[in-house]
Design an enzyme around this catalytic site. Structure first.
Site, PDB file in Angstrom:
ATOM      1  N   LYS A 155      -6.045 -10.901  -6.579  1.00 39.79           N
ATOM      2  CA  LYS A 155      -7.195 -10.931  -5.567  1.00 39.79           C
ATOM      3  C   LYS A 155      -8.220  -9.956  -5.847  1.00 39.79           C
ATOM      4  O   LYS A 155      -7.977  -9.003  -6.266  1.00 39.79           O
ATOM      5  CB  LYS A 155      -6.266 -10.912  -4.255  1.00 39.79           C
ATOM      6  CG  LYS A 155      -7.321 -10.368  -3.031  1.00 39.79           C
ATOM      7  CD  LYS A 155      -6.470 -10.168  -1.585  1.00 39.79           C
ATOM      8  CE  LYS A 155      -6.386  -8.631  -1.643  1.00 39.79           C
ATOM      9  NZ  LYS A 155      -5.841  -7.945  -0.278  1.00 39.79           N
ATOM     10  N   LYS A 173     -11.425  -4.013  -3.378  1.00 44.66           N
ATOM     11  CA  LYS A 173     -11.893  -2.899  -3.866  1.00 44.66           C
ATOM     12  C   LYS A 173     -10.867  -1.780  -4.437  1.00 44.66           C
ATOM     13  O   LYS A 173     -11.018  -1.166  -5.342  1.00 44.66           O
ATOM     14  CB  LYS A 173     -12.827  -2.234  -2.856  1.00 44.66           C
ATOM     15  CG  LYS A 173     -11.915  -1.624  -1.793  1.00 44.66           C
ATOM     16  CD  LYS A 173     -12.866  -1.355  -0.531  1.00 44.66           C
ATOM     17  CE  LYS A 173     -12.114  -1.298   0.626  1.00 44.66           C
ATOM     18  NZ  LYS A 173     -11.228  -2.330   0.928  1.00 44.66           N
ATOM     19  N   LYS A 181       0.792  -1.418   0.147  1.00 48.93           N
ATOM     20  CA  LYS A 181       0.056   0.073  -0.116  1.00 48.93           C
ATOM     21  C   LYS A 181       1.032   1.153  -0.079  1.00 48.93           C
ATOM     22  O   LYS A 181       0.465   2.079  -0.773  1.00 48.93           O
ATOM     23  CB  LYS A 181      -1.002   0.099   1.233  1.00 48.93           C
ATOM     24  CG  LYS A 181      -2.254  -0.651   0.918  1.00 48.93           C
ATOM     25  CD  LYS A 181      -3.300  -0.030   2.221  1.00 48.93           C
ATOM     26  CE  LYS A 181      -4.318  -0.922   2.046  1.00 48.93           C
ATOM     27  NZ  LYS A 181      -5.403  -0.474   3.092  1.00 48.93           N
TER      28      LYS A 181
HETATM   29  P1  TYM Z   1     -10.617  -6.262   5.085  1.00 46.04           P
HETATM   30  O1  TYM Z   1     -11.610  -5.313   5.495  1.00 46.04           O
HETATM   31  O2  TYM Z   1      -9.770  -5.712   3.942  1.00 46.04           O
HETATM   32  O3  TYM Z   1     -11.408  -7.442   4.608  1.00 46.04           O
HETATM   33  C1  TYM Z   1     -12.335  -8.255   5.276  1.00 46.04           C
HETATM   34  C2  TYM Z   1     -11.780  -9.648   5.246  1.00 46.04           C
HETATM   35  O4  TYM Z   1     -12.214 -10.078   3.599  1.00 46.04           O
HETATM   36  C3  TYM Z   1     -11.167 -10.782   3.412  1.00 46.04           C
HETATM   37  N1  TYM Z   1     -10.904 -10.630   1.916  1.00 46.04           N
HETATM   38  C4  TYM Z   1     -10.834 -11.713   1.059  1.00 46.04           C
HETATM   39  N2  TYM Z   1     -10.885 -13.147   1.433  1.00 46.04           N
HETATM   40  C5  TYM Z   1     -10.793 -13.848   0.193  1.00 46.04           C
HETATM   41  N3  TYM Z   1     -10.544 -13.131  -1.202  1.00 46.04           N
HETATM   42  C6  TYM Z   1     -10.508 -11.931  -1.349  1.00 46.04           C
HETATM   43  N4  TYM Z   1     -10.547 -11.555  -2.457  1.00 46.04           N
HETATM   44  C7  TYM Z   1     -10.803 -11.155   0.009  1.00 46.04           C
HETATM   45  N5  TYM Z   1     -10.616  -9.793   0.116  1.00 46.04           N
HETATM   46  C8  TYM Z   1     -10.993  -9.557   1.489  1.00 46.04           C
HETATM   47  C9  TYM Z   1     -10.045 -10.240   4.267  1.00 46.04           C
HETATM   48  O5  TYM Z   1      -9.114 -11.412   4.364  1.00 46.04           O
HETATM   49  C10 TYM Z   1     -10.562 -10.306   5.682  1.00 46.04           C
HETATM   50  O6  TYM Z   1     -10.721 -11.476   6.449  1.00 46.04           O
HETATM   51  N6  TYM Z   1      -7.058  -5.985   8.582  1.00 46.04           N
HETATM   52  C11 TYM Z   1      -8.440  -6.476   8.203  1.00 46.04           C
HETATM   53  C12 TYM Z   1      -9.497  -6.035   9.106  1.00 46.04           C
HETATM   54  C13 TYM Z   1      -9.346  -6.241  10.710  1.00 46.04           C
HETATM   55  C14 TYM Z   1      -9.365  -7.466  11.334  1.00 46.04           C
HETATM   56  C15 TYM Z   1      -8.904  -7.309  12.647  1.00 46.04           C
HETATM   57  C16 TYM Z   1      -9.301  -8.722  11.126  1.00 46.04           C
HETATM   58  C17 TYM Z   1      -8.904  -5.459  11.512  1.00 46.04           C
HETATM   59  N7  TYM Z   1      -8.801  -5.636  12.972  1.00 46.04           N
HETATM   60  C18 TYM Z   1      -8.930  -8.100  13.759  1.00 46.04           C
HETATM   61  C19 TYM Z   1      -9.327  -9.793  12.008  1.00 46.04           C
HETATM   62  C20 TYM Z   1      -9.095  -9.433  13.347  1.00 46.04           C
HETATM   63  C21 TYM Z   1      -8.855  -5.841   6.825  1.00 46.04           C
HETATM   64  O7  TYM Z   1      -8.550  -4.838   6.483  1.00 46.04           O
HETATM   65  O8  TYM Z   1      -9.715  -6.557   6.369  1.00 46.04           O
END
Ligand code: TYM
Length: 334
Positions: free
Chosen positions: A197, A200, A112
């Site tokens: 992947k 968005k 990023k």
């Molecule tokens: P975020 O908001 O980017 O995504 C939420 C969840 O969706 C999953 N994901 C995917 N899984 C499979 N294929 C894809 N193309 C794909 N795109 C997104 C992500 O792996 C995620 O599980 N850092 C985290 C949010 C967070 C979090 C936490 C998660 C903050 N605190 C504590 C677990 C525990 C994030 O940005 O997810």
């Protein structure tokens, strides 16, 4: 019951299919077998610039969609991260446990920040994974249901939990959590670039299937999905990433195995797979969209869910934080 915790960012008006299949589907499934905590991570969202009114609206829309996808406030604790101040508080403590180099090795940060340039990259983005560590440790979570892209952050959580436990022992302060990642749906790919992947920020609009897309919009995306020049529908992630991605998605939303689908499409061409999947998706997503809309139309009910969720979450989080403050030697406030 073992405990799970996970989070999702409110950074757009609609979640996408990767979010659902990679994470939220498992959140729904774990509600009965586990003591489940799920949150919308607005503190994480502001690591990149957000318009205030949009952030507020997206946070509401995120909660409505999670309920629409099947989270049930009677069976899980659903809350907004900023409603529980202990996240920021433990986040600071964990910042002081993590090494600078350790944080600098986080691949999501590297990707990023490389795109943004260092002057537009906030310090918050750098410490983002460490706030995530705090999120998980506050609840003493045993497992963290996420997609593959979050594995490194869960590994960091394990390392910092162990470090803290060791430094401030002998009794352990934190449960050391494991990632909960389902192989079949760990990574959903972009429909236009099936080696990348679905995301968005990275995907072209055509390659990204939003859960709140109108049926004719999502149908068009499935129909124009990129596949290879072959004709036989079979599962081969190396040679046929596009077809394999579509099969994986179809299998997950229909509950039919990939093998069964391959048999079903014997003698048919890719077009048949795309059209059937487009129809199956519309049918599958319609009730999710309806339930989401019902929650958006009833802000009082949504606020009520969040108030209860925050209260429950705080009762757990404050207990962990109090232990941490004591172990590290902060003078107790009288
Ligand atoms: P975020 O908001 O980017 O995504 C939420 C969840 O969706 C999953 N994901 C995917 N899984 C499979 N294929 C894809 N193309 C794909 N795109 C997104 C992500 O792996 C995620 O599980 N850092 C985290 C949010 C967070 C979090 C936490 C998660 C903050 N605190 C504590 C677990 C525990 C994030 O940005 O997810």
């Amino acid at each position: 019951r073992p405990r799970v915790l996970s989070g999702i960012q409110p950074t757009s008006g609609s979640f996408h299919l990767g979010n659902y299949l990679g994470a939220v589907r498992q959140w729904v499934a774990l509600q009965d077998s586990h003591d489940a905590y799920y949150m919308v991570v607005d503190l994480h969202a502001i690591t990149v610039e957000q318009d205030p009114a949009t952030l507020r609206a997206n946070t509401r829309a995120s909660v409505a969609q999670l309920l629409g996808m099947g989270l049930d406030p009677e069976r899980c604790t659903l809350f907004v991260q900023s409603h529980v101040p202990e996240h920021a508080q433990l986040g600071w403590v964990m910042n002081c446990m993590a090494g600078f180099g350790e944080a600098a090795r986080m691949t999501q940060f590297k990707d990023k920040s490389a795109k943004q340039g260092s002057d537009r990259t906030t310090v918050g983005l750098f410490t983002y994974p460490i706030l995530q560590v705090a999120d998980i440790l506050l609840y003493q979570a045993d497992q963290v249901p996420v997609g593959e892209d979050q594995r490194q952050h869960v590994e960091l959580t394990r390392d910092l939990a162990e470090r803290f436990n060791h430094r401030y022992g002998p009794q352990p302060t934190f449960t050391v959590p494991s990632p909960y990642i389902l192989k079949e749906t760990a990574k959903v790919f972009d429909l236009q670039d099936p080696t990348a992947k679905m995301s968005k920020s990275a995907s072209s609009a055509k390659g990204l299937v939003n859960l709140l897309d109108e049926p004719r919009v999502s149908a068009k995306k499935f129909r124009s999905a990129v596949t290879d020049t072959g004709t036989v529908v079979s599962f081969d992630e190396k040679e046929k990433p596009g077809v394999s991605n579509l099969l994986g998605i179809y299998s997950a939303i229909s509950g039919r195995s990939v093998a069964e689908l391959v048999e079903h499409f014997e003698g048919k061409m890719y077009g048949a797979l795309k059209t059937e999947l487009a129809d199956a998706f519309s049918e599958w997503v319609a009730p999710i969209q309806e339930r989401t809309q019902a929650y958006l139309d009833d802000p009082a009910a949504l606020d009520e869910v969040l108030a209860r969720g925050a209260e429950k979450a705080r009762s757990v989080a404050s207990e962990t934080l109090a232990t941490v403050y004591d172990r590290i030697g902060f003078l107790a406030a009288k």
